[in-house]
Design a protein around this motif. Structure first.
Motif, PDB file in Angstrom:
ATOM      1  N   ARG A 107      87.867  44.010  40.414  1.00  0.00           N
ATOM      2  CA  ARG A 107      88.241  43.387  41.682  1.00  0.00           C
ATOM      3  C   ARG A 107      88.812  42.016  41.367  1.00  0.00           C
ATOM      4  O   ARG A 107      88.343  41.323  40.472  1.00  0.00           O
ATOM      5  CB  ARG A 107      86.993  43.250  42.564  1.00  0.00           C
ATOM      6  CG  ARG A 107      87.238  42.542  43.875  1.00  0.00           C
ATOM      7  CD  ARG A 107      86.007  42.413  44.781  1.00  0.00           C
ATOM      8  NE  ARG A 107      84.763  42.186  44.084  1.00  0.00           N
ATOM      9  CZ  ARG A 107      83.743  43.074  44.059  1.00  0.00           C
ATOM     10  NH1 ARG A 107      83.842  44.217  44.674  1.00  0.00           N
ATOM     11  NH2 ARG A 107      82.638  42.795  43.409  1.00  0.00           N
ATOM     12  N   LYS A 109      89.187  38.202  41.719  1.00  0.00           N
ATOM     13  CA  LYS A 109      88.342  37.107  42.205  1.00  0.00           C
ATOM     14  C   LYS A 109      89.084  36.357  43.309  1.00  0.00           C
ATOM     15  O   LYS A 109      90.302  36.404  43.397  1.00  0.00           O
ATOM     16  CB  LYS A 109      88.023  36.137  41.069  1.00  0.00           C
ATOM     17  CG  LYS A 109      87.059  36.678  40.050  1.00  0.00           C
ATOM     18  CD  LYS A 109      86.766  35.605  39.018  1.00  0.00           C
ATOM     19  CE  LYS A 109      85.819  36.096  37.967  1.00  0.00           C
ATOM     20  NZ  LYS A 109      85.586  35.084  36.927  1.00  0.00           N
ATOM     21  N   VAL A 123      90.803  45.900  44.879  1.00  0.00           N
ATOM     22  CA  VAL A 123      90.116  46.677  43.857  1.00  0.00           C
ATOM     23  C   VAL A 123      91.152  47.524  43.137  1.00  0.00           C
ATOM     24  O   VAL A 123      92.058  48.082  43.753  1.00  0.00           O
ATOM     25  CB  VAL A 123      89.032  47.578  44.499  1.00  0.00           C
ATOM     26  CG1 VAL A 123      88.367  48.458  43.464  1.00  0.00           C
ATOM     27  CG2 VAL A 123      88.000  46.730  45.216  1.00  0.00           C
ATOM     28  N   TRP A 139      96.359  48.664  41.363  1.00  0.00           N
ATOM     29  CA  TRP A 139      95.539  48.342  42.527  1.00  0.00           C
ATOM     30  C   TRP A 139      95.497  49.532  43.477  1.00  0.00           C
ATOM     31  O   TRP A 139      96.497  50.213  43.673  1.00  0.00           O
ATOM     32  CB  TRP A 139      96.092  47.110  43.248  1.00  0.00           C
ATOM     33  CG  TRP A 139      96.133  45.908  42.364  1.00  0.00           C
ATOM     34  CD1 TRP A 139      97.236  45.338  41.818  1.00  0.00           C
ATOM     35  CD2 TRP A 139      95.022  45.145  41.899  1.00  0.00           C
ATOM     36  NE1 TRP A 139      96.881  44.260  41.044  1.00  0.00           N
ATOM     37  CE2 TRP A 139      95.525  44.119  41.079  1.00  0.00           C
ATOM     38  CE3 TRP A 139      93.644  45.216  42.094  1.00  0.00           C
ATOM     39  CZ2 TRP A 139      94.707  43.188  40.460  1.00  0.00           C
ATOM     40  CZ3 TRP A 139      92.828  44.287  41.468  1.00  0.00           C
ATOM     41  CH2 TRP A 139      93.360  43.291  40.675  1.00  0.00           C
ATOM     42  N   GLU A 160      86.957  40.609  38.000  1.00  0.00           N
ATOM     43  CA  GLU A 160      85.533  40.854  37.789  1.00  0.00           C
ATOM     44  C   GLU A 160      85.258  42.329  37.971  1.00  0.00           C
ATOM     45  O   GLU A 160      86.024  43.034  38.632  1.00  0.00           O
ATOM     46  CB  GLU A 160      84.697  40.020  38.761  1.00  0.00           C
ATOM     47  CG  GLU A 160      84.981  40.313  40.219  1.00  0.00           C
ATOM     48  CD  GLU A 160      84.328  39.319  41.180  1.00  0.00           C
ATOM     49  OE1 GLU A 160      83.679  38.370  40.697  1.00  0.00           O
ATOM     50  OE2 GLU A 160      84.455  39.506  42.380  1.00  0.00           O
ATOM     51  N   ALA A 162      83.971  45.540  39.500  1.00  0.00           N
ATOM     52  CA  ALA A 162      83.566  45.953  40.844  1.00  0.00           C
ATOM     53  C   ALA A 162      82.415  46.945  40.687  1.00  0.00           C
ATOM     54  O   ALA A 162      82.551  47.967  40.040  1.00  0.00           O
ATOM     55  CB  ALA A 162      84.737  46.618  41.564  1.00  0.00           C
ATOM     56  N   SER A 163      81.272  46.601  41.248  1.00  0.00           N
ATOM     57  CA  SER A 163      80.109  47.480  41.059  1.00  0.00           C
ATOM     58  C   SER A 163      79.764  48.259  42.289  1.00  0.00           C
ATOM     59  O   SER A 163      80.253  48.142  43.329  1.00  0.00           O
ATOM     60  CB  SER A 163      78.906  46.680  40.624  1.00  0.00           C
ATOM     61  OG  SER A 163      78.710  45.547  41.430  1.00  0.00           O
TER      62      SER A 163
END
Length: 163
Positions: A107, A109, A123, A139, A160, A162-163
Motif C-alpha cells: 500500500r 504510504k 493497494v 495498482w 508498506e 498491506a496486511s
C-alpha cells in the motif's frame, strides 16, 4: 571515516547477504573483489609501510572497476569510476536485497510524495524489483494502458506491506 570502520562496513554488508569477503592491502590501496568487480580506497595521510597507522587514517578515493580492466596511462584511459563515499562503492558491487518480494501486496504510504504522485492509500501488487530502492507495482483498479516499458517504479520507502 576511518579505514578500520570502512573495512568493518564492507565485511558486515557482505556478511548480511551470506558472503565472506577479504579486504587486502597491496602497499598503496585497500581493495576487495566481488563478481569480477574490484572496489578500492586509499588511506589518507598514512605511510604505506605502517599498516597500523593505515587503519587509523581516513579513507578516501573510493573507486570501482571491472576485475579485468586496467588503466592505460599512455592513452588516457582510466578504468572504472569514483564514488563519493564507502556506501556507494559497497552497494555498487553488491546492492541491498529488495525490501518487498515479487507478488507481495503493498500500500502507498500517505506521505507528501505519494500523495502528490497519486498512489497514497492505493493497494497494489509488486511485479518486479525496480533496483536501487525501487519496486515496480501494479495498482489495483488502475485501468490505464500498460506502458511499453512495463510498470513504473516507486520508491520502496513510500510503500508498506498491506496486511
Amino acid at each position: 571515516m576511518k579505514v578500520k570502520a570502512v573495512i568493518k562496513k564492507i565485511k558486515t554488508h557482505f556478511k548480511k547477504q551470506g558472503i565472506d569477503i577479504d579486504v587486502e592491502y597491496d602497499g598503496t590501496r585497500w581493495s576487495f573483489q566481488h563478481n569480477n568487480y574490484v572496489g578500492s580506497f586509499l588511506a589518507n595521510g598514512a605511510m604505506a609501510s605502517d599498516t597500523a597507522a593505515q587503519l587509523e587514517a581516513n579513507a578516501c578515493n573510493f573507486h570501482v572497476r571491472r576485475g579485468d580492466d586496467y588503466s592505460d596511462l599512455q592513452s588516457d584511459y582510466f578504468a572504472g569510476s569514483f564514488r563519493d563515499n564507502a556506501t556507494q562503492m559497497i552497494e555498487y558491487l553488491l546492492p541491498k536485497p529488495p525490501k518487498f518480494k515479487v507478488g507481495q501486496l503493498v500500500r502507498g504510504k500517505s506521505n507528501k510524495r505519494a500523495t502528490r504522485q497519486g498512489y497514497a492509500g492505493k493497494v497494489g501488487l509488486v511485479m518486479a524489483d525496480g533496483g536501487c530502492g525501487f519496486a515496480r507495482v501494479a495498482w489495483t483498479g488502475d485501468n490505464t494502458k500498460p506502458r511499453p516499458f512495463g510498470h513504473p517504479a516507486f520508491p520502496e520507502r513510500d510503500l508498506e506491506v498491506a496486511s
